[in-house]
Write an enzyme that holds these catalytic residues in place. Sequence first.
Site, short mmCIF file in Angstrom:
data_model
loop_
_atom_site.label_atom_id
_atom_site.label_comp_id
_atom_site.label_asym_id
_atom_site.label_seq_id
_atom_site.Cartn_x
_atom_site.Cartn_y
_atom_site.Cartn_z
N CYS A 1 -77.72 19.62 72.55
CA CYS A 1 -77.71 20.39 71.58
C CYS A 1 -79.28 20.55 71.06
O CYS A 1 -80.38 19.83 72.08
CB CYS A 1 -78.12 19.22 70.52
N GLY B 1 -73.73 32.13 77.88
CA GLY B 1 -72.18 32.34 77.36
C GLY B 1 -72.69 32.35 76.09
O GLY B 1 -71.04 33.22 75.56
N THR B 2 -73.25 32.32 75.03
CA THR B 2 -73.64 32.35 73.99
C THR B 2 -73.24 33.61 73.56
O THR B 2 -73.23 34.21 72.52
CB THR B 2 -74.84 31.68 73.37
N SER C 1 -71.52 31.36 82.77
CA SER C 1 -72.50 30.93 82.81
C SER C 1 -72.97 30.36 84.02
O SER C 1 -73.18 29.67 84.29
CB SER C 1 -72.91 30.79 81.43
N ALA C 2 -74.49 31.04 84.30
CA ALA C 2 -74.42 30.81 85.55
C ALA C 2 -75.32 29.40 85.80
O ALA C 2 -75.16 29.23 87.35
CB ALA C 2 -76.10 32.10 86.35
N HIS C 3 -76.13 29.21 84.92
CA HIS C 3 -76.39 27.37 85.13
C HIS C 3 -75.64 26.36 85.41
O HIS C 3 -75.80 25.20 85.54
CB HIS C 3 -77.63 27.57 84.10
N GLN D 1 -66.83 26.52 81.45
CA GLN D 1 -67.32 25.58 82.15
C GLN D 1 -65.73 25.40 83.46
O GLN D 1 -65.98 24.53 84.50
CB GLN D 1 -66.41 24.09 81.60
N1 PLP Z 1 -69.83 27.92 76.58
C1 PLP Z 1 -68.95 26.35 76.98
C2 PLP Z 1 -68.20 25.78 76.72
C3 PLP Z 1 -70.46 25.58 77.51
O1 PLP Z 1 -70.31 24.32 77.42
C4 PLP Z 1 -71.59 26.72 76.75
C5 PLP Z 1 -72.58 25.37 76.84
O2 PLP Z 1 -72.85 24.34 77.29
C6 PLP Z 1 -71.53 27.93 76.25
C7 PLP Z 1 -70.12 28.10 76.19
C8 PLP Z 1 -72.71 28.42 75.93
O3 PLP Z 1 -73.18 28.69 77.07
P1 PLP Z 1 -74.61 29.20 77.22
O4 PLP Z 1 -75.30 27.96 77.51
O5 PLP Z 1 -75.31 29.70 78.83
O6 PLP Z 1 -74.92 30.03 76.34
#
Ligand code: PLP
Length: 379
Positions: free
Chosen positions: A327, A72-73, A201-203, A181
């Site tokens: 965090c 996701g990030t 994000s797959a996890h 989410q």
């Molecule tokens: N956006 C949201 C709403 C999330 O809950 C998360 C993960 O905690 C992310 C983005 C980031 O995803 P990733 O863990 O794959 O970097």
Amino acid sequence: MQKPVYLDNAATTQIDIRVVEVMSNLMSKEYGNPSSIHGFGRSMKVKIEEVRSLIANRLNVQPAEIFFTSGGTEAINTIFNGAVHSLNVKRIITTKIEHPAVLASAEYHSKTNDTQLDFVNIDDYGTVDLEHLKELLTGSSLKTLVSLMHANNELGTLLSLEKVSEVCHANNALLFSDTVQTMGKYPNDLSNQLLDFALSSAHKYHGPKGIGFMFVNGNLKIEPFIVGGGQERNMRAGTENVIGIVGMGKAFELAYEEMEENRTYMLGLKSYLVDKLKKELPHIVYNGGHDGLHSILNIGVPYNKHNEMILMNMDIAGIAVSGGSACSSGALHLSHVIEALGKAKKISPIRVSFSKYTIQSELDIFVEVLKKKLSFVLV
Ligand code: PLP
């Protein structure tokens, strides 16, 4: 000593054993580089394209609109970077309760690239004020990216993508929704130009960590954030994480096949917990929207010196819950979401998040332990 109870599924989920099997099977048999022109490479390339088509079919979009990322990030960083540098975006509108990756990207571009940054109002449950969004957009000549998450990862509060899409597109703004989410939990249909950007994000749905994808509307062409070997049709350089992609494909497929069953199951858990809490701990408040995502319940306990340590005390008792998003430093910090709702230092938030593996007896243990650990002294 009771078995540890995991109720932090919005942070991450346990990988599904069927996903592990697919991944370990592939890992033990094949190792080609998907960019190689020989058979070893071509076989891996085919597997990547199969997953791309599977995801695109489920979302009702074209395979060419799906790009694999490390999660996701990275997808969020790519989207913001691309919107500003390739699509001439001069203004970003978001809320103060987005994921830190969105907030940091928005702030970065406002400081570095002089992009105007505005925040749309939210109500006490984190619901976006669409009238305020309309006001912000009306009459503005600046090319704008609106970034609003589909389900808030701390509160579970949901956004109507249809309504927000209507407002944004009527005002010629680009729309990005952080769908981390809801992907795999919600039947997202991205056809009919609903969104310009989305991600997964797959996890978060029983897949592996460090793999995800972004959706970029085929009418838009953005520059890559990570450059190099030209993989992902020049959109994301670096040898593909084929094992991760195939694992995500399996997790995505299972999530869609079992979506309704899992949703009904988690809704049952959520309402069981709310009923029990209302009976046994009537002083608790509820921070998220009433019809929020089935996997998240955010409660508030009275803020006082003792309850400040509640998450740590729950952890010592073997219960994994959180106060907000995970965090990286592991430090306890005030939730920026609860702060934006104006509830900081009034309540201490506890996010309970479920998965298909959560069982009712774990919720009973959670309530029992919470009752013992809580202090109802008010400050
Ligand atoms: N956006 C949201 C709403 C999330 O809950 C998360 C993960 O905690 C992310 C983005 C980031 O995803 P990733 O863990 O794959 O970097």
